[in-house]
Design a protein around this motif. Structure first.
Motif, PDB file in Angstrom:
ATOM      1  N   GLY A 178      12.841   0.758  -0.439  1.00 33.90           N
ATOM      2  CA  GLY A 178      12.446  -0.515   0.156  1.00 33.90           C
ATOM      3  C   GLY A 178      13.182  -1.688  -0.462  1.00 33.90           C
ATOM      4  N   LEU A 179      13.352  -1.662  -1.781  1.00 31.30           N
ATOM      5  CA  LEU A 179      14.050  -2.746  -2.463  1.00 31.30           C
ATOM      6  C   LEU A 179      15.491  -2.877  -1.979  1.00 31.30           C
ATOM      7  CD1 LEU A 179      12.711  -2.128  -6.081  1.00 31.30           C
ATOM      8  CD2 LEU A 179      12.141  -4.054  -4.603  1.00 31.30           C
ATOM      9  N   LYS A 180      16.100  -1.760  -1.649  1.00 20.33           N
ATOM     10  CA  LYS A 180      17.503  -1.771  -1.192  1.00 20.33           C
ATOM     11  C   LYS A 180      17.640  -2.383   0.198  1.00 20.33           C
ATOM     12  CE  LYS A 180      18.725   2.231  -4.031  1.00 20.33           C
ATOM     13  NZ  LYS A 180      19.044   3.682  -4.051  1.00 20.33           N
ATOM     14  N   HIS A 181      16.542  -2.482   0.926  1.00 21.80           N
ATOM     15  CA  HIS A 181      16.581  -3.048   2.270  1.00 21.80           C
ATOM     16  C   HIS A 181      16.279  -4.549   2.282  1.00 21.80           C
ATOM     17  CE1 HIS A 181      16.503   1.159   3.521  1.00 21.80           C
ATOM     18  NE2 HIS A 181      16.732   0.775   4.761  1.00 21.80           N
ATOM     19  N   CYS A 182      16.033  -5.141   1.117  1.00 19.51           N
ATOM     20  CA  CYS A 182      15.670  -6.557   1.061  1.00 19.51           C
ATOM     21  C   CYS A 182      16.871  -7.454   1.298  1.00 19.51           C
ATOM     22  CB  CYS A 182      15.063  -6.893  -0.304  1.00 19.51           C
ATOM     23  SG  CYS A 182      13.416  -6.231  -0.560  1.00 19.51           S
ATOM     24  N   ALA A 183      16.699  -8.444   2.178  1.00 24.83           N
ATOM     25  CA  ALA A 183      17.747  -9.453   2.350  1.00 24.83           C
ATOM     26  C   ALA A 183      17.841 -10.332   1.109  1.00 24.83           C
ATOM     27  CB  ALA A 183      17.445 -10.297   3.585  1.00 24.83           C
ATOM     28  N   THR A 232       0.825  -1.200   0.000  1.00 23.02           N
ATOM     29  CA  THR A 232       0.000   0.000   0.000  1.00 23.02           C
ATOM     30  C   THR A 232       0.863   1.256   0.000  1.00 23.02           C
ATOM     31  OG1 THR A 232      -0.086   0.186   2.407  1.00 23.02           O
ATOM     32  CG2 THR A 232      -1.717  -1.268   1.358  1.00 23.02           C
ATOM     33  N   ARG A 233       0.204   2.397  -0.179  1.00 22.76           N
ATOM     34  CA  ARG A 233       0.956   3.668  -0.115  1.00 22.76           C
ATOM     35  C   ARG A 233       1.479   3.918   1.290  1.00 22.76           C
ATOM     36  NH1 ARG A 233      -0.732   7.928  -4.757  1.00 22.76           N
ATOM     37  NH2 ARG A 233      -1.240   6.372  -6.337  1.00 22.76           N
ATOM     38  N   ALA A 234       0.741   3.456   2.297  1.00 22.91           N
ATOM     39  CA  ALA A 234       1.247   3.566   3.665  1.00 22.91           C
ATOM     40  C   ALA A 234       2.509   2.723   3.829  1.00 22.91           C
ATOM     41  CB  ALA A 234       0.180   3.133   4.667  1.00 22.91           C
ATOM     42  N   ASP A 235       2.531   1.533   3.229  1.00 20.83           N
ATOM     43  CA  ASP A 235       3.729   0.692   3.273  1.00 20.83           C
ATOM     44  C   ASP A 235       4.914   1.395   2.610  1.00 20.83           C
ATOM     45  OD1 ASP A 235       2.327  -1.415   4.482  1.00 20.83           O
ATOM     46  OD2 ASP A 235       1.776  -2.283   2.544  1.00 20.83           O
ATOM     47  N   LEU A 236       4.649   2.032   1.466  1.00 19.32           N
ATOM     48  CA  LEU A 236       5.731   2.662   0.706  1.00 19.32           C
ATOM     49  C   LEU A 236       6.440   3.751   1.500  1.00 19.32           C
ATOM     50  CD1 LEU A 236       4.088   2.855  -2.834  1.00 19.32           C
ATOM     51  CD2 LEU A 236       6.102   1.517  -2.216  1.00 19.32           C
ATOM     52  N   ALA A 237       5.748   4.344   2.481  1.00  8.98           N
ATOM     53  CA  ALA A 237       6.367   5.400   3.284  1.00  8.98           C
ATOM     54  C   ALA A 237       7.395   4.849   4.269  1.00  8.98           C
ATOM     55  CB  ALA A 237       5.278   6.173   4.044  1.00  8.98           C
ATOM     56  N   ASP A 238       7.456   3.531   4.417  1.00  8.98           N
ATOM     57  CA  ASP A 238       8.379   2.901   5.375  1.00  8.98           C
ATOM     58  C   ASP A 238       9.207   1.843   4.641  1.00  8.98           C
ATOM     59  OD1 ASP A 238       9.646   1.393   7.314  1.00  8.98           O
ATOM     60  OD2 ASP A 238       7.933   1.351   8.682  1.00  8.98           O
ATOM     61  N   PRO A 239      10.490   2.119   4.372  1.00  9.34           N
ATOM     62  CA  PRO A 239      11.326   1.168   3.617  1.00  9.34           C
ATOM     63  C   PRO A 239      11.379  -0.227   4.231  1.00  9.34           C
ATOM     64  CG  PRO A 239      12.437   3.291   3.846  1.00  9.34           C
ATOM     65  CD  PRO A 239      11.219   3.346   4.715  1.00  9.34           C
ATOM     66  N   GLU A 240      11.345  -0.307   5.552  1.00  9.56           N
ATOM     67  CA  GLU A 240      11.419  -1.620   6.195  1.00  9.56           C
ATOM     68  C   GLU A 240      10.151  -2.431   5.930  1.00  9.56           C
ATOM     69  OE1 GLU A 240      13.998  -2.887   7.465  1.00  9.56           O
ATOM     70  OE2 GLU A 240      15.276  -1.108   7.521  1.00  9.56           O
ATOM     71  N   ARG A 241       8.990  -1.750   5.927  1.00  2.01           N
ATOM     72  CA  ARG A 241       7.733  -2.451   5.628  1.00  2.01           C
ATOM     73  C   ARG A 241       7.714  -2.914   4.187  1.00  2.01           C
ATOM     74  NH1 ARG A 241       3.096   1.465   7.902  1.00  2.01           N
ATOM     75  NH2 ARG A 241       1.764   0.039   6.694  1.00  2.01           N
ATOM     76  N   VAL A 242       8.232  -2.091   3.283  1.00  2.16           N
ATOM     77  CA  VAL A 242       8.316  -2.501   1.886  1.00  2.16           C
ATOM     78  C   VAL A 242       9.195  -3.737   1.762  1.00  2.16           C
ATOM     79  CG1 VAL A 242       9.091  -1.865  -0.426  1.00  2.16           C
ATOM     80  CG2 VAL A 242       7.907  -0.184   1.002  1.00  2.16           C
ATOM     81  N   ALA A 243      10.363  -3.691   2.387  1.00  4.68           N
ATOM     82  CA  ALA A 243      11.307  -4.806   2.293  1.00  4.68           C
ATOM     83  C   ALA A 243      10.685  -6.092   2.827  1.00  4.68           C
ATOM     84  CB  ALA A 243      12.589  -4.471   3.061  1.00  4.68           C
ATOM     85  N   ALA A 244       9.951  -5.990   3.931  1.00  3.57           N
ATOM     86  CA  ALA A 244       9.341  -7.182   4.524  1.00  3.57           C
ATOM     87  C   ALA A 244       8.315  -7.800   3.585  1.00  3.57           C
ATOM     88  CB  ALA A 244       8.684  -6.822   5.852  1.00  3.57           C
ATOM     89  N   LYS A 245       7.634  -6.949   2.812  1.00  5.16           N
ATOM     90  CA  LYS A 245       6.585  -7.466   1.936  1.00  5.16           C
ATOM     91  C   LYS A 245       7.131  -8.022   0.619  1.00  5.16           C
ATOM     92  CE  LYS A 245       2.318  -5.437   3.499  1.00  5.16           C
ATOM     93  NZ  LYS A 245       1.019  -4.855   3.064  1.00  5.16           N
ATOM     94  N   VAL A 246       8.167  -7.421   0.071  1.00  8.06           N
ATOM     95  CA  VAL A 246       8.627  -7.830  -1.265  1.00  8.06           C
ATOM     96  C   VAL A 246       9.838  -8.752  -1.202  1.00  8.06           C
ATOM     97  CG1 VAL A 246       7.767  -5.650  -2.202  1.00  8.06           C
ATOM     98  CG2 VAL A 246      10.196  -5.856  -1.665  1.00  8.06           C
ATOM     99  N   ASP A 247      10.387  -8.973  -0.020  1.00  8.53           N
ATOM    100  CA  ASP A 247      11.570  -9.819   0.104  1.00  8.53           C
ATOM    101  C   ASP A 247      11.302 -11.210  -0.473  1.00  8.53           C
ATOM    102  OD1 ASP A 247      14.327  -9.748   1.705  1.00  8.53           O
ATOM    103  OD2 ASP A 247      13.473 -11.756   1.928  1.00  8.53           O
ATOM    104  N   GLY A 248      12.134 -11.617  -1.393  1.00 14.54           N
ATOM    105  CA  GLY A 248      12.039 -12.943  -1.986  1.00 14.54           C
ATOM    106  C   GLY A 248      10.972 -13.111  -3.045  1.00 14.54           C
ATOM    107  N   ALA A 249      10.252 -12.039  -3.376  1.00 12.48           N
ATOM    108  CA  ALA A 249       9.228 -12.147  -4.423  1.00 12.48           C
ATOM    109  C   ALA A 249       9.882 -12.441  -5.768  1.00 12.48           C
ATOM    110  CB  ALA A 249       8.421 -10.853  -4.510  1.00 12.48           C
TER     111      ALA A 249
END
Length: 375
Positions: free
Chosen positions: A81-86, A33-50
């Motif tokens: 957010g993508l840069k924070h992905c493991a 969501t747009r709320a997620d996009l405002a927080d890089p860590e939340r973005v990373a948690a959602k897209v990690d490994g997609a």
């Protein structure tokens, strides 16, 4: 079958992407969501490994400065957010525009957004989309097609102040291109376009509306005819239904005019249904289907794919009416009377078992919300 994450999942294009994924039998996408996009860590948690991230979120209308800043900001937030992905996603698919880099605030912002995503170092599929149209587009926002359809559905007339040629692509075709699937039953990732002037488009849709006002079917000679008609019908539903049918009676009995088609293919069939039995429980992406109860009583129920509200139409053979199933709405027919139900069905195409465009889904899945009645 891929694991996808999607920004802009609640928008016009995002909804059609999610409907197509349901048809394909793929997992529900992870929604960013747009709320997620405002927080890089939340973005990373959602897209990690997609496997793939579809960036559909954008700003199409508004003050030029807001449009420009909005599109750049959304891409920058996703990139952070993508840069924070493991485990970074396999790729990013960007719903860009053919207007990218054309010197307008919108076009230059879309070009800048593509550059920001490319700078992440991930593979980026930069898809240049033309004008998209289709069911449930927002009038005065998504496309001239949506605007004209809504005006006509409400009894108005489109006003064209300046004419230019449009290249129109149905949104399901764009969804197929973004998801990365080959051509299927009713979608084509090659995105075949209809090239038409704005004035001709307004006239074409006005002719469709005039023909359909009494339930007659306009000429459906090619895929864009069908999809423009389905788009118009989405703006008519549910307020225009059920529609009374012309009836003629004399000493011999009664005649009901169920379908008057002005061109194109079609198939008519009748069924009997025992008391308490349900037919349907599916939806279509492009096929039009008409229900007319000729004997007995029934309830027709419909639910837009992805929504919970159910629209219901009680119908009877005593006063035959037509209800046309909108595309991408799950629907069923239940015999609610004590006698056998006789129903006539009409579709705009001859049934092909290899390409049925019929996707099973219950109208009332577990957890559905309170039903609402049709007019």
């Amino acid at each position: 079958m891929l694991r996808l994450a999607v920004t802009g999942a609640g928008g016009f294009l995002g909804w059609h992407v999610r409907v197509l994924l349901r048809v394909l039998g793929w997992p529900e996408p992870v929604v960013v969501t747009r709320a997620d996009l405002a927080d890089p860590e939340r973005v990373a948690a959602k897209v990690d490994g997609a496997d793939r991230v579809l960036h559909l979120a954008g700003v199409n209308r508004g003050e030029p400065a807001d449009v420009s800043a909005g599109n750049v900001q959304l891409a920058a937030q996703l990139a952070q957010g993508l840069k924070h992905c493991a485990t970074p996603p396999g790729s990013v698919v960007f719903a860009n525009s053919v207007q990218a880099g054309n010197g307008t605030p919108y076009g230059d912002a879309k070009a800048a957004a593509a550059g920001i995503l490319a700078d992440t170092g991930l593979p980026v599929d930069d898809v240049l989309l033309p004008n998209l149209y289709g069911e449930h587009g927002r009038p005065f926002y998504n496309s001239a097609v949506a605007t004209f359809c809504r005006l006509l559905a409400e009894g108005g007339q489109p006003e064209v102040h300046g004419d230019r040629e449009l290249s129109l692509v149905h949104v399901t075709d764009a969804a197929a291109r973004l998801v990365g699937v080959p051509a299927g039953q009713s979608w084509d990732p090659a995105m075949p376009a209809l090239r038409i002037g704005v004035r001709d488009l307004a006239d074409r849709l006005a002719a469709v509306a005039a023909t359909y006002r009494s339930g007659e079917i306009p000429a459906l000679l090619d895929r864009h005819d069908v999809r423009l008609f389905n788009t118009y019908r989405s703006h008519c539903f549910p307020a225009h239904y059920p529609l009374p049918l012309p009836r003629r009676a004399d000493a011999r009995g009664e005649l009901v005019e169920t379908v008057k088609a002005h061109g194109g293919g079609g198939q008519t069939f009748c069924s009997t249904t025992r008391p308490g039995v349900t037919r349907g429980e599916h939806f279509h992406l492009a096929k039009m289907e008409r229900f007319v109860v000729l004997h007995g009583s029934a309830e027709i129920s419909l639910r837009r794919v992805g929504d919970n509200e159910v629209v219901r139409f009680p119908v009877s053979g005593d006063e035959p009416v037509l209800v046309d199933m909108p595309t991408m709405w799950v629907h069923n027919l239940v015999n609610t009377g004590p006698d056998e139900l006789v129903t006539m069905f009409w579709t705009n195409e001859v049934f092909d078992p290899g390409r049925p465009d019929t996707w099973p889904e219950p109208v009332e899945p577990p957890g559905a919300g309170q039903a609402v009645g049709g007019p």
